[in-house]
Design a protein around this motif. Structure first.
Motif, PDB file in Angstrom:
ATOM      1  N   ASP A 113      -6.398   2.101   0.684  1.00  0.00           N
ATOM      2  CA  ASP A 113      -6.135   0.833   0.746  1.00  0.00           C
ATOM      3  C   ASP A 113      -5.699   0.045   1.934  1.00  0.00           C
ATOM      4  O   ASP A 113      -6.263  -1.163   1.777  1.00  0.00           O
ATOM      5  CB  ASP A 113      -4.997   0.762  -0.281  1.00  0.00           C
ATOM      6  N   THR A 166       0.665  -1.149  -0.028  1.00  0.00           N
ATOM      7  CA  THR A 166       0.080  -0.086   0.096  1.00  0.00           C
ATOM      8  C   THR A 166       0.800   1.239   0.064  1.00  0.00           C
ATOM      9  O   THR A 166       0.376   2.127  -0.506  1.00  0.00           O
ATOM     10  CB  THR A 166      -1.080   0.040   1.082  1.00  0.00           C
ATOM     11  N   LYS A 167       2.211   1.133   0.351  1.00  0.00           N
ATOM     12  CA  LYS A 167       2.914   2.468   0.672  1.00  0.00           C
ATOM     13  C   LYS A 167       3.254   2.917  -0.896  1.00  0.00           C
ATOM     14  O   LYS A 167       3.563   4.063  -1.248  1.00  0.00           O
ATOM     15  CB  LYS A 167       4.326   2.089   1.118  1.00  0.00           C
ATOM     16  N   ASN A 168       3.044   1.938  -1.929  1.00  0.00           N
ATOM     17  CA  ASN A 168       3.311   2.456  -3.390  1.00  0.00           C
ATOM     18  C   ASN A 168       1.843   2.844  -4.043  1.00  0.00           C
ATOM     19  O   ASN A 168       2.112   3.141  -5.446  1.00  0.00           O
ATOM     20  CB  ASN A 168       3.903   1.582  -4.236  1.00  0.00           C
ATOM     21  N   SER A 169       0.899   2.998  -3.453  1.00  0.00           N
ATOM     22  CA  SER A 169       0.013   3.494  -3.782  1.00  0.00           C
ATOM     23  C   SER A 169      -0.453   4.750  -3.954  1.00  0.00           C
ATOM     24  O   SER A 169      -0.028   5.425  -2.604  1.00  0.00           O
ATOM     25  CB  SER A 169      -1.504   2.537  -3.190  1.00  0.00           C
ATOM     26  N   GLU A 170      -1.376   5.469  -4.887  1.00  0.00           N
ATOM     27  CA  GLU A 170      -1.674   6.833  -4.865  1.00  0.00           C
ATOM     28  C   GLU A 170      -2.825   7.133  -3.504  1.00  0.00           C
ATOM     29  O   GLU A 170      -2.815   8.111  -2.996  1.00  0.00           O
ATOM     30  CB  GLU A 170      -2.172   7.263  -5.900  1.00  0.00           C
ATOM     31  N   THR A 171      -3.278   5.910  -3.315  1.00  0.00           N
ATOM     32  CA  THR A 171      -4.240   6.013  -1.957  1.00  0.00           C
ATOM     33  C   THR A 171      -4.100   4.965  -1.051  1.00  0.00           C
ATOM     34  O   THR A 171      -4.700   4.203  -0.532  1.00  0.00           O
ATOM     35  CB  THR A 171      -5.847   5.877  -2.696  1.00  0.00           C
ATOM     36  N   SER A 172      -2.786   5.207  -0.419  1.00  0.00           N
ATOM     37  CA  SER A 172      -2.041   4.148   0.514  1.00  0.00           C
ATOM     38  C   SER A 172      -2.790   3.909   1.748  1.00  0.00           C
ATOM     39  O   SER A 172      -3.398   2.831   1.942  1.00  0.00           O
ATOM     40  CB  SER A 172      -0.686   4.843   0.707  1.00  0.00           C
TER      41      SER A 172
END
Length: 104
Positions: free
Chosen positions: A36, A27-33
């Motif tokens: 998510d 999730t750290k790499n998500s735009e909505t961390s």
């Protein structure tokens, strides 16, 4: 169940399940961390929403600052300030690193 308890239970589950741990770390790499992260927690039976997570981090940090009398030379190093999500990720990463060192 309060947010701190949810995070502890989620951490226990993640430490016992490599797939869950990796999903959370990803999730750290998500735009909505954070959204998510909360979605994964909820899917694991531990309902968590972003606003509760943010408020928990801020109130925990404020309590720590009050307990150290506003900081100063005797205050502990307050890393990550009020971000419970970042603290959780740091703990998972540390545990993941320990598990890799134990492997032959």
């Amino acid at each position: 169940m309060e947010v701190g308890e949810i995070l502890e239970k989620l951490k226990e589950k993640a430490l016992a399940d490599d797939t869950l741990r990796q999903r959370l770390l990803d999730t750290k790499n998500s735009e909505t961390s954070m959204a998510d992260f909360c979605r994964i927690s909820t899917s694991e039976g531990l309902p968590l929403n972003k606003l509760d997570l943010l408020e928990f981090g801020e109130s925990s940090y404020a309590a720590m600052r009050r307990s150290t009398n506003g900081g100063g030379e005797n205050a502990p190093l307050l890393m990550w300030e009020d971000d419970a999500y970042e603290m959780f990720m740091m703990e998972l990463e540390m545990c993941q690193g320990l598990n890799k060192k134990e492997e032959p």
